[in-house]
Scaffold this motif. Structure first.
Motif: not given
Length: 305
Positions: A4, A6, A8-9, A64, A66, A89, A101
């Motif tokens: 990964y 990010c 936020y993953s 994500s 982004c 996201l 989400y």
């Protein structure tokens, strides 16, 4: 393993299937392979991801959305047969964004159950969470902005006159303690909120919480890393440079080119901080004069304390 890039993953979801999430922090000699499959005007980090994955793409990758560049990364890598997961996201952490989400995460879990051919394990999911990192104590220098190579990070840590706190992009991934419930819907709602409530990165709509990163009275200086062809962190640097905190801007393109010049600038920054510290500690008396003699004029400045 699942790679990964990010913070936020939802990498803990993969923990629910017994898989480990590993941060991908790619650097390359050049972008020869990536540029053959993508545009050269996408950000250098995206090119570095493609270049790395074309040589080491055996693990699945989660992205994500982004920015448009990372969407291009997913298209390129899927086009060469690699397994890539990509999630929308939200740009905010409002109630509606959390609900959206949450539903996306529930669908993502169902998709992974088909992919792995087994059920999602809540116990493994909860066990995948790591203890939250404590905030820094004492005088320190903050590394902010985009992620940086391990080699440069090691040099900074070894040569800085103060301890270094890494506040760059992916190092701000901190989640609270998992609630004591086995209700899947409730857990996914909590998880969506926890992910979106992290210290915001610069692509989020509300970045006000980032102010606390520079409000610590023990913060002695900032090393701010920006990325070629990425505006997000350039905007924050434009604001921070007017603060009273000593700040050094560096720019990386995720290749080894220019690392020598960057190290020279870092050495000069650290040396200036050491001099400032000596000035603060000594008895202040006398005057300091500086003279700049040019071809058409001579300028002078004289300072007391």
């Amino acid at each position: 393993m699942i790679e990964y890039i990010c913070k936020y993953s939802p990498i803990e979801i993969f923990g629910g299937f017994g898989e480990e999430g590993v941060l991908l922090n790619p650097h390359s000699q050049n972008f020869e392979k990536a540029d053959a499959l993508s545009h050269r005007n996408i950000c250098s980090f995206s090119r570095a991801v493609i270049e790395n994955r074309l040589s080491h793409g055996e693990n699945a990758l989660i992205l994500s959305k982004c920015c448009d560049s990372l969407t291009d990364v997913a298209d390129v890598l899927e086009g060469v047969g690699q397994k890539v997961f990509i999630l929308d996201l939200p740009h905010t952490n409002t109630h509606c964004s959390v609900d959206i989400y949450k539903e996306d995460l529930k669908k993502f879990v169902a998709k992974q159950e088909k992919f792995y051919g087994k059920s999602f394990d809540l116990k493994l999911f909860k066990a995948a969470f790591k203890a939250e990192k404590r905030l820094p104590m004492g005088e320190h220098i903050a590394l902010m902005g985009a992620r940086i190579s391990p080699q440069i990070m090691e040099f900074i840590a070894e040569n800085s006159p103060y301890p270094v706190e890494n506040y760059a992009c992916t190092n701000l991934r901190h989640l609270p303690e998992v609630p004591d419930t086995d209700d899947f819907d409730e857990l996914m709602g909590w998880y969506a909120r926890a992910l979106l409530n992290q210290t915001p990165c610069m692509r989020m709509a509300d970045i006000s919480d980032r102010r606390r990163l520079i409000s610590d009275p023990d913060l002695k200086g900032i090393i701010y890393n920006t990325v070629s062809f990425c505006d997000y962190y350039g905007f924050e640097y434009a604001r921070l440079k007017d603060e009273s905190i000593p700040i050094l801007k560096i720019e990386t393109d995720y290749t080894l080119n220019g690392e020598g010049q960057m190290i020279t600038r870092l050495e000069a920054f650290f040396e200036s901080m050491k001099k400032d510290e000596k000035i603060e500690n000594k008895t202040k008396n006398g005057y300091t004069a500086g003279i700049d003699s040019g071809s058409t004029s001579t300028n002078a400045v004289i300072l007391d304390e």
